[in-house]
Scaffold this active site. Sequence first.
Site, mmCIF file in Angstrom:
data_model
loop_
_atom_site.group_PDB
_atom_site.id
_atom_site.type_symbol
_atom_site.label_atom_id
_atom_site.label_comp_id
_atom_site.label_asym_id
_atom_site.label_seq_id
_atom_site.Cartn_x
_atom_site.Cartn_y
_atom_site.Cartn_z
ATOM 1 N N PRO A 25 -0.824 3.396 0.174
ATOM 2 C CA PRO A 25 -2.283 3.402 0.354
ATOM 3 C C PRO A 25 -2.896 2.019 0.219
ATOM 4 O O PRO A 25 -3.943 1.734 0.810
ATOM 5 C CB PRO A 25 -2.770 4.335 -0.758
ATOM 6 C CG PRO A 25 -1.683 4.332 -1.786
ATOM 7 C CD PRO A 25 -0.409 4.158 -1.019
ATOM 8 N N ASP A 82 6.092 -5.016 8.521
ATOM 9 C CA ASP A 82 7.197 -5.173 7.599
ATOM 10 C C ASP A 82 6.984 -6.518 6.937
ATOM 11 O O ASP A 82 6.773 -7.527 7.619
ATOM 12 C CB ASP A 82 8.546 -5.123 8.307
ATOM 13 C CG ASP A 82 9.683 -4.937 7.317
ATOM 14 O OD1 ASP A 82 9.637 -3.961 6.544
ATOM 15 O OD2 ASP A 82 10.627 -5.744 7.310
ATOM 16 N N GLY A 162 3.097 -5.382 -5.442
ATOM 17 C CA GLY A 162 4.371 -5.987 -5.078
ATOM 18 C C GLY A 162 4.639 -7.268 -5.843
ATOM 19 O O GLY A 162 4.557 -7.304 -7.079
ATOM 20 N N ASP A 164 2.848 -9.984 -5.746
ATOM 21 C CA ASP A 164 1.631 -10.786 -5.912
ATOM 22 C C ASP A 164 1.530 -11.474 -7.275
ATOM 23 O O ASP A 164 1.069 -12.621 -7.354
ATOM 24 C CB ASP A 164 0.387 -9.922 -5.693
ATOM 25 C CG ASP A 164 0.134 -9.613 -4.227
ATOM 26 O OD1 ASP A 164 0.865 -10.146 -3.372
ATOM 27 O OD2 ASP A 164 -0.801 -8.840 -3.942
#
Length: 205
Positions: A25, A82, A162, A164
């Site tokens: 999301p 991706d 992720g 970050d």
Amino acid sequence: MSITGSTGLELIGGGLQVVVATHNPHKVEELQRILGPLLPGVELVPDDGPEPVEDGDTFEANALIKARAAHERTGLPALADDSGISVDALGGAPGIHSARYAGTRDAQDNLELLLANLAGQTDRTARFVCAAAWVDADGELVERGEWVGTVADAPRGEGGFGYDPIFLPADADGRAAAELSADEKDARSHRRLAFEALAARIQRA
């Protein structure tokens, strides 16, 4: 591949419905923020179908695999990306394996493994890479974006997802991607660069 509704784009309540081939999301929200001004009238909807096997050997190949599967399943135009982090000192790893780097598909596990594998390394140059793909009844398009920076010694910030918290973009004044506001990240990220280029090609096609 125009967005006039004449080439396979389905008109829904005055808008154009496009399926996003992801179960994440966060990505749908991010893409809506990025693409809203670039493709006005397009409504992004998440894909709730099974995830295809991503057996491509490049970001571009895997993005197209996902977009093709979503288009074939729904009949709607499909967007996919991706993305991952590529670290110079690790020969470009994790690369296309970023989401499964630790073997658990857990973001925290991936992040911790990357930091462990970089322990003692002085060259921490890295880049976030995104390949953005569009598939509809008329054909396929794919574009690539890269956001250059370095890997921090430890996680920082509360935002993003992720990798970050450990990615320090070269254009962020020493802050981690997870320390940027959503607007700041959207304005410069690898995903922004890839989808901005893709939107331009969709408009021209």
